[in-house]
Design a protein around this motif. Structure first.
Motif, PDB file in Angstrom:
ATOM      1  N   GLN A 347       0.819  -1.212   0.000  1.00  0.00           N
ATOM      2  CA  GLN A 347       0.000   0.000   0.000  1.00  0.00           C
ATOM      3  C   GLN A 347       0.853   1.262   0.000  1.00  0.00           C
ATOM      4  O   GLN A 347       0.448   2.294  -0.541  1.00  0.00           O
ATOM      5  N   GLY A 348       2.062   1.204   0.584  1.00  0.00           N
ATOM      6  CA  GLY A 348       2.930   2.378   0.598  1.00  0.00           C
ATOM      7  C   GLY A 348       3.306   2.813  -0.803  1.00  0.00           C
ATOM      8  O   GLY A 348       3.330   4.016  -1.102  1.00  0.00           O
ATOM      9  N   ALA A 349       3.603   1.838  -1.694  1.00  0.00           N
ATOM     10  CA  ALA A 349       3.980   2.186  -3.069  1.00  0.00           C
ATOM     11  C   ALA A 349       2.833   2.848  -3.805  1.00  0.00           C
ATOM     12  O   ALA A 349       3.019   3.832  -4.547  1.00  0.00           O
ATOM     13  N   PHE A 350       1.608   2.347  -3.595  1.00  0.00           N
ATOM     14  CA  PHE A 350       0.455   2.945  -4.274  1.00  0.00           C
ATOM     15  C   PHE A 350       0.123   4.322  -3.711  1.00  0.00           C
ATOM     16  O   PHE A 350      -0.355   5.199  -4.433  1.00  0.00           O
ATOM     17  N   ILE A 351       0.369   4.527  -2.423  1.00  0.00           N
ATOM     18  CA  ILE A 351       0.155   5.857  -1.843  1.00  0.00           C
ATOM     19  C   ILE A 351       1.138   6.859  -2.432  1.00  0.00           C
ATOM     20  O   ILE A 351       0.769   7.988  -2.792  1.00  0.00           O
ATOM     21  N   VAL A 352       2.416   6.443  -2.564  1.00  0.00           N
ATOM     22  CA  VAL A 352       3.408   7.322  -3.189  1.00  0.00           C
ATOM     23  C   VAL A 352       3.021   7.620  -4.633  1.00  0.00           C
ATOM     24  O   VAL A 352       3.113   8.764  -5.106  1.00  0.00           O
ATOM     25  N   LEU A 353       2.565   6.589  -5.362  1.00  0.00           N
ATOM     26  CA  LEU A 353       2.145   6.786  -6.754  1.00  0.00           C
ATOM     27  C   LEU A 353       0.959   7.743  -6.841  1.00  0.00           C
ATOM     28  O   LEU A 353       0.925   8.641  -7.700  1.00  0.00           O
ATOM     29  N   GLY A 354      -0.003   7.580  -5.931  1.00  0.00           N
ATOM     30  CA  GLY A 354      -1.164   8.466  -5.939  1.00  0.00           C
ATOM     31  C   GLY A 354      -0.790   9.900  -5.616  1.00  0.00           C
ATOM     32  O   GLY A 354      -1.254  10.843  -6.287  1.00  0.00           O
ATOM     33  N   LEU A 359       0.290  15.467  -7.383  1.00  0.00           N
ATOM     34  CA  LEU A 359       1.246  16.569  -7.457  1.00  0.00           C
ATOM     35  C   LEU A 359       1.550  16.942  -8.897  1.00  0.00           C
ATOM     36  O   LEU A 359       1.639  18.141  -9.241  1.00  0.00           O
ATOM     37  N   ALA A 360       1.688  15.930  -9.771  1.00  0.00           N
ATOM     38  CA  ALA A 360       1.968  16.206 -11.184  1.00  0.00           C
ATOM     39  C   ALA A 360       0.812  16.969 -11.833  1.00  0.00           C
ATOM     40  O   ALA A 360       1.030  17.898 -12.630  1.00  0.00           O
ATOM     41  N   ILE A 361      -0.412  16.587 -11.501  1.00  0.00           N
ATOM     42  CA  ILE A 361      -1.582  17.284 -12.061  1.00  0.00           C
ATOM     43  C   ILE A 361      -1.620  18.733 -11.582  1.00  0.00           C
ATOM     44  O   ILE A 361      -1.922  19.651 -12.369  1.00  0.00           O
ATOM     45  N   LEU A 362      -1.301  18.949 -10.298  1.00  0.00           N
ATOM     46  CA  LEU A 362      -1.293  20.314  -9.772  1.00  0.00           C
ATOM     47  C   LEU A 362      -0.242  21.169 -10.478  1.00  0.00           C
ATOM     48  O   LEU A 362      -0.507  22.331 -10.849  1.00  0.00           O
ATOM     49  N   VAL A 368      -0.163  25.488 -16.982  1.00  0.00           N
ATOM     50  CA  VAL A 368      -1.158  25.902 -17.987  1.00  0.00           C
ATOM     51  C   VAL A 368      -1.692  27.287 -17.674  1.00  0.00           C
ATOM     52  O   VAL A 368      -1.787  28.168 -18.550  1.00  0.00           O
ATOM     53  N   ILE A 369      -2.028  27.517 -16.392  1.00  0.00           N
ATOM     54  CA  ILE A 369      -2.553  28.835 -15.984  1.00  0.00           C
ATOM     55  C   ILE A 369      -1.520  29.918 -16.176  1.00  0.00           C
ATOM     56  O   ILE A 369      -1.820  31.021 -16.658  1.00  0.00           O
ATOM     57  N   THR A 370      -0.250  29.593 -15.832  1.00  0.00           N
ATOM     58  CA  THR A 370       0.833  30.575 -15.966  1.00  0.00           C
ATOM     59  C   THR A 370       1.062  30.931 -17.431  1.00  0.00           C
ATOM     60  O   THR A 370       1.233  32.114 -17.779  1.00  0.00           O
ATOM     61  N   ASN A 371       1.058  29.931 -18.336  1.00  0.00           N
ATOM     62  CA  ASN A 371       1.289  30.195 -19.756  1.00  0.00           C
ATOM     63  C   ASN A 371       0.161  31.029 -20.365  1.00  0.00           C
ATOM     64  O   ASN A 371       0.388  31.873 -21.231  1.00  0.00           O
ATOM     65  N   ARG A 372      -1.088  30.802 -19.938  1.00  0.00           N
ATOM     66  CA  ARG A 372      -2.225  31.563 -20.485  1.00  0.00           C
ATOM     67  C   ARG A 372      -2.208  32.997 -20.008  1.00  0.00           C
ATOM     68  O   ARG A 372      -2.665  33.902 -20.705  1.00  0.00           O
TER      69      ARG A 372
END
Length: 373
Positions: A347-354, A359-362, A368-372
């Protein structure tokens, strides 16, 4: 032991398991009460309970040769293991993680400065400190480096980093395997001082003030604190109930083991390593008893031949076998079967992946907001 001696000496006996007042032996206002009081008043011939030999008892009755050494121990409930998701960080201690992170930050800055004039051979995209951090981190994840800068001193720097990274990565992976498959236990209390400074309460069966009085009157700070935590309960059901709620249980070490085995709590309990009041255990006879010497001879033979220890171990093992408490252990003759890793293990590996995905989406949204704008 008594049956064996009775068969050899040819006598019969009757047993009283519990004295009328429930006490073992205590001197109150100059009068002995409990089992020892019955012997002193010649109501009983002798006591075969594990009686600790202390001065006032020794002066009131005749004790046989000691056949056992015992002490008093405090039994605590085994703390729950760490959450399995922490297995991804447990291979290293807190300070090792701090050292690794700080080293990586410092080395990133040094590496960034070293390749400032040769960065095009390393980066396909933007040259910045974050890119240098990512590039150096490849070594910790067993990722090859296709291009090596030719800047002066850079190759020596990278060689040292690669050796250190190899040691760190190998150490982490080796420990990670253990933490993924075996739950790591939280730290346990091992000394009386640790117990005295904790918030854990201590309970004991009320069968006299022999040990409680020793703690309550002690001038030693640790023992005095333990005495303040100690309270007496009328029966073992209440003692075990208090144990289930997180309290410690003070009892003679040998009987404490048997108590928690018979109550099927042996797997959920452990004894504090540091013991209280080590003592010799013997049988108590009426003062001036003519047949004490006969019992001395047989008890001494049983002790030296190892029969006392053998009988004690046999009784405990037989009870554990009859109640199934030894199933799956080394006594059962069965090997533990291999099993695949479950989601609980990983479960630790999946928590890190999640967390990494979130974080990547944020970061993507921010870009995207900065470029616009």
């Amino acid at each position: 032991m008594l049956r064996e001696i009775a068969e050899r000496v040819n006598f019969t006996f009757s047993l009283q398991e519990i004295p009328p007042d429930g006490y073992w032996g205590e001197l109150i206002n100059g009068t002995w009460v409990g089992m020892l009081g019955q012997v002193v008043r010649k109501e009983k011939d002798f006591i075969i309970n594990g009686f600790a030999v202390v001065l006032d008892r020794y002066q009131a009755a005749d004790f046989t040769v000691p056949y056992f050494t015992d002490s008093y121990s405090i039994t605590l409930k085994v703390p729950p293991p760490f959450p399995r998701w922490l297995s991804v960080v447990q291979p290293f201690s807190r300070w090792v993680w701090v050292a690794v992170i700080l080293s990586l930050i410092v080395l990133t800055i040094i590496y960034h400065i070293l390749i400032r004039n040769d960065h095009k051979l390393v980066y396909n995209n933007k040259y910045d400190v974050v890119s240098s951090l990512v590039w150096l981190s490849r070594n910790l994840l067993y990722q090859a480096s296709p291009n090596i800068p030719s800047a002066p001193g850079c190759r020596v720097f990278l060689a040292c980093w690669w050796i250190a990274g190899l040691v760190l990565s190998t150490s982490y992976m080796s420990n990670l395997i253990a933490f993924l498959t075996v739950p790591s236990q939280t730290s346990r209390i091992t000394t009386l001082e640790e117990l005295a400074n904790s918030k854990i309460k201590i309970h004991m069966l009320d069968y006299g003030n022999f040990v409680p009085g020793f703690l309550w009157s002690s001038k030693e700070p640790v023992l005095s604190k333990l005495g303040e935590k100690l309270s007496l309960l009328p029966d073992y059901d209440k003692v075990i109930a208090a144990f289930e709620e997180g309290a410690g249980v003070l009892e003679a070490s040998a009987y404490s083991q048997f108590l928690f085995i018979t109550r099927q709590r042996i797997k959920t309990s452990y004894a504090v390593e540091e013991k209280l009041f080590p003592n010799f255990v013997a049988w108590a006879f009426q003062k001036g008893s003519p047949y004490k010497l006969v019992f001395d001879r047989y008890l001494e033979r049983m002790t030296h031949s190892g029969l006392v220890e053998y009988w004690h171990r046999s009784v405990v093992d037989k009870f554990q076998h009859s109640t199934g408490q030894l199933a799956g252990s080394e006594f059962s003759g069965e090997m533990t079967s291999l099993r695949p890793l479950t989601l609980e293990n990983l479960q630790g590996a999946f928590i890190v992946l999640g967390l990494g995905t979130v974080l990547a989406i944020l970061v993507l949204l921010i870009e995207v907001i900065t470029n616009r704008c």
